[in-house]
Design an enzyme around this catalytic site. Structure first.
Site, short mmCIF file in Angstrom:
data_model
loop_
_atom_site.label_atom_id
_atom_site.label_comp_id
_atom_site.label_asym_id
_atom_site.label_seq_id
_atom_site.Cartn_x
_atom_site.Cartn_y
_atom_site.Cartn_z
NE ARG A 11 -4.28 -1.50 0.24
CZ ARG A 11 -4.43 -2.56 -0.57
NH1 ARG A 11 -3.54 -2.80 -1.51
NH2 ARG A 11 -5.51 -3.33 -0.47
CD GLU A 25 -3.14 3.26 -5.17
OE1 GLU A 25 -4.21 2.67 -5.45
OE2 GLU A 25 -2.16 2.69 -4.71
CG HIS A 37 -3.45 -0.69 -6.64
ND1 HIS A 37 -3.73 -0.08 -5.45
CD2 HIS A 37 -3.41 -2.03 -6.35
CE1 HIS A 37 -3.86 -0.98 -4.50
NE2 HIS A 37 -3.67 -2.17 -5.03
P1 NAP Z 1 -0.80 -11.39 4.52
O1 NAP Z 1 -0.54 -12.80 4.18
O2 NAP Z 1 -1.75 -11.06 5.60
O3 NAP Z 1 0.61 -10.70 4.80
C1 NAP Z 1 0.72 -9.44 5.39
C2 NAP Z 1 1.87 -9.49 6.34
O4 NAP Z 1 1.96 -8.21 6.99
C3 NAP Z 1 1.64 -10.50 7.45
O5 NAP Z 1 2.45 -11.62 7.18
C4 NAP Z 1 2.03 -9.80 8.73
O6 NAP Z 1 3.14 -10.50 9.24
C5 NAP Z 1 2.49 -8.43 8.27
N1 NAP Z 1 1.93 -7.41 9.18
C6 NAP Z 1 0.64 -7.19 9.47
N2 NAP Z 1 0.53 -6.18 10.34
C7 NAP Z 1 1.79 -5.81 10.61
C8 NAP Z 1 2.32 -4.83 11.47
N3 NAP Z 1 1.53 -4.04 12.21
N4 NAP Z 1 3.66 -4.70 11.52
C9 NAP Z 1 4.46 -5.50 10.79
N5 NAP Z 1 3.99 -6.44 9.96
C10 NAP Z 1 2.67 -6.59 9.88
O7 NAP Z 1 -1.32 -10.59 3.24
P2 NAP Z 1 -0.91 -10.81 1.72
O8 NAP Z 1 -1.96 -11.60 1.04
O9 NAP Z 1 0.49 -11.26 1.61
O10 NAP Z 1 -1.04 -9.30 1.22
C11 NAP Z 1 -0.15 -8.33 1.72
C12 NAP Z 1 -0.62 -6.95 1.33
O11 NAP Z 1 -0.40 -6.75 -0.05
C13 NAP Z 1 -2.11 -6.70 1.52
O12 NAP Z 1 -2.41 -6.29 2.85
C14 NAP Z 1 -2.41 -5.63 0.52
O13 NAP Z 1 -2.31 -4.37 1.13
C15 NAP Z 1 -1.31 -5.78 -0.51
N6 NAP Z 1 -1.79 -6.23 -1.84
C16 NAP Z 1 -1.62 -5.43 -2.90
C17 NAP Z 1 -2.02 -5.85 -4.15
C18 NAP Z 1 -1.81 -5.00 -5.35
O14 NAP Z 1 -2.65 -5.03 -6.24
N7 NAP Z 1 -0.73 -4.26 -5.43
C19 NAP Z 1 -2.64 -7.09 -4.30
C20 NAP Z 1 -2.80 -7.89 -3.18
C21 NAP Z 1 -2.38 -7.45 -1.95
P3 NAP Z 1 3.31 -10.77 10.80
O15 NAP Z 1 1.95 -10.75 11.42
O16 NAP Z 1 3.99 -12.10 10.89
O17 NAP Z 1 4.19 -9.67 11.22
#
Ligand code: NAP
Length: 344
Positions: A262, A291, A310
């Site tokens: 993000r 965005e 995005h």
């Molecule tokens: P996910 O599996 O939930 O991974 C997010 C990671 O963030 C978790 O492993 C968590 O790790 C970490 N996290 C959460 N809160 C945190 C905090 N306060 N401090 C530090 N680390 C934190 O989600 P995902 O499916 O991989 O997606 C990740 C992100 O990518 C989404 O949230 C979204 O914003 C973004 N995304 C973007 C696109 C795009 O089109 N560009 C598409 C899909 C997703 P820990 O809890 O182990 O620390």
């Protein structure tokens, strides 16, 4: 009103929901056209209004549209807070976000109002990881400005010193946030390009260390030692501006920063400053603040920054699968059943 109170008042169907006649009483808003056949499935079980434009409804428009709805199928650009849920009314029981990230939704406000919230994880992991890798290469090898030179008729000759980039083979990759997409990105780059892996995570990721040989480190260490840094944390109050001037200041001058998570996780002013001073080599961003990012923004003008609009999950496979889950979530929420993918 709690979920069970809503069910008791007849806003949701009871413990043995029968989709179809029961949900037909419900009215839902879908805030953008979504791909695939799943909207048809939704129309068979409830009354559906779809916002027909590509540009999102304004806040005012959204407030008008949500009134009286039982369910909302929303995009990451729609801010769904307590105020909007109150405008919708007490009958609102489910918000189904067409994204894995749900930072646009006030989940606490939803919980206190008995509104369940769904998202669409997993099915967009590969597409987004592929895009992170694409951005890493595009930024490292000047792919966009070099291609534009050809388009603009400015390609004069082959130059031994022209468009020199950096390459990832055997270098160190830093994954900030070892979740689903972080892991998938690491797998590609460790397996494909023999990169060494550092990562940050609050939770133990023993399986990643076994499979990919990575090392969990503090963010400062990751930034100082990585040649390529890819950001994958969820956006929360804790991660907003995580990559600020101080963090960027710790990166190598030859390093490349990629962000597909993000925009608000990276301090863009600090990034512009670092790119202008060549304090880092390049950046590749799929996400920005705001965005869309205005065309006259310093990051757009920087020859060292690749910006995409995005499009992380923008493949037919991912977006169709997201539609299926988002509609399943909505139908389950209307029926008072557990959502297929719930964040609450
Ligand atoms: P996910 O599996 O939930 O991974 C997010 C990671 O963030 C978790 O492993 C968590 O790790 C970490 N996290 C959460 N809160 C945190 C905090 N306060 N401090 C530090 N680390 C934190 O989600 P995902 O499916 O991989 O997606 C990740 C992100 O990518 C989404 O949230 C979204 O914003 C973004 N995304 C973007 C696109 C795009 O089109 N560009 C598409 C899909 C997703 P820990 O809890 O182990 O620390």
């Amino acid at each position: 009103m709690s979920v069970s109170e809503k069910a008791a008042k007849g806003n949701r169907v009871d413990e043995t929901p029968r989709l179809g006649m029961e949900t037909m009483k419900h009215s839902v808003l879908v805030t953008r056209q979504i791909p695939g056949e799943s909207l048809q499935r939704l129309r068979e079980v409830c009354e559906v209004e779809v916002w027909p434009e590509a540009i999102p409804p304004s806040r005012e428009e959204l407030c008008r549209l949500v009134k009286g709805r039982h369910g909302l199928l929303t995009m990451l650009s729609d801010r769904i807070d307590g105020e909007l849920m109150d405008v919708a009314g007490e009958q609102l029981c489910v918000v189904s976000n067409y994204a894995v990230g749900f930072n646009n939704i006030d989940v606490d406000a939803a919980k206190t109002r008995g509104v369940v919230v769904g998202n669409t994880p997993d099915v967009l992991t590969d597409a987004t990881a592929d895009l992170a890798v694409s951005l890493l290469f595009a930024a490292s090898r000047h792919v966009l400005p070099a291609g534009n030179q050809v388009r603009e008729g400015e390609w004069k000759t082959w130059e031994p010193t022209g468009w020199l980039g950096v390459e990832p083979s055997g270098k160190t990759l830093g994954i900030v946030g070892m979740g689903r997409i972080g892991k998938a990105t690491a797998k590609r780059l460790v397996g494909g390009w023999g990169m060494n892996l550092l990562y940050t995570s609050r939770s133990d990721q023993g399986d990643v260390e076994k499979e990919l040989g990575g090392r969990r480190v503090e963010l400062d260490t990751l930034l100082a030692e990585s040649d390529f840094v890819s950001v994958h944390v969820a956006l929360t109050d804790e991660t907003r501006n995580l990559i600020d001037a101080d963090a960027i200041g710790k990166m190598k001058s030859t390093s490349v920063l990629v962000n597909t998570a993000r925009g608000e996780i990276v301090d863009q002013d600090a990034l512009v400053d670092a790119l202008n001073r060549r304090a880092i080599f390049a950046a590749g961003l799929d996400v920005t603040t705001p965005e869309p990012l205005p065309a006259d923004h310093a990051l757009v003008k920087s020859p060292h920054c690749v910006i995409l609009p995005h499009i992380g999950s923008a493949t037919h496979t991912s977006r169709n699968a997201m539609s299926e889950i988002a509609v399943d979530n909505l139908i389950a929420g209307l029926a008072g059943k557990p959502l297929r993918c719930s964040v609450t």
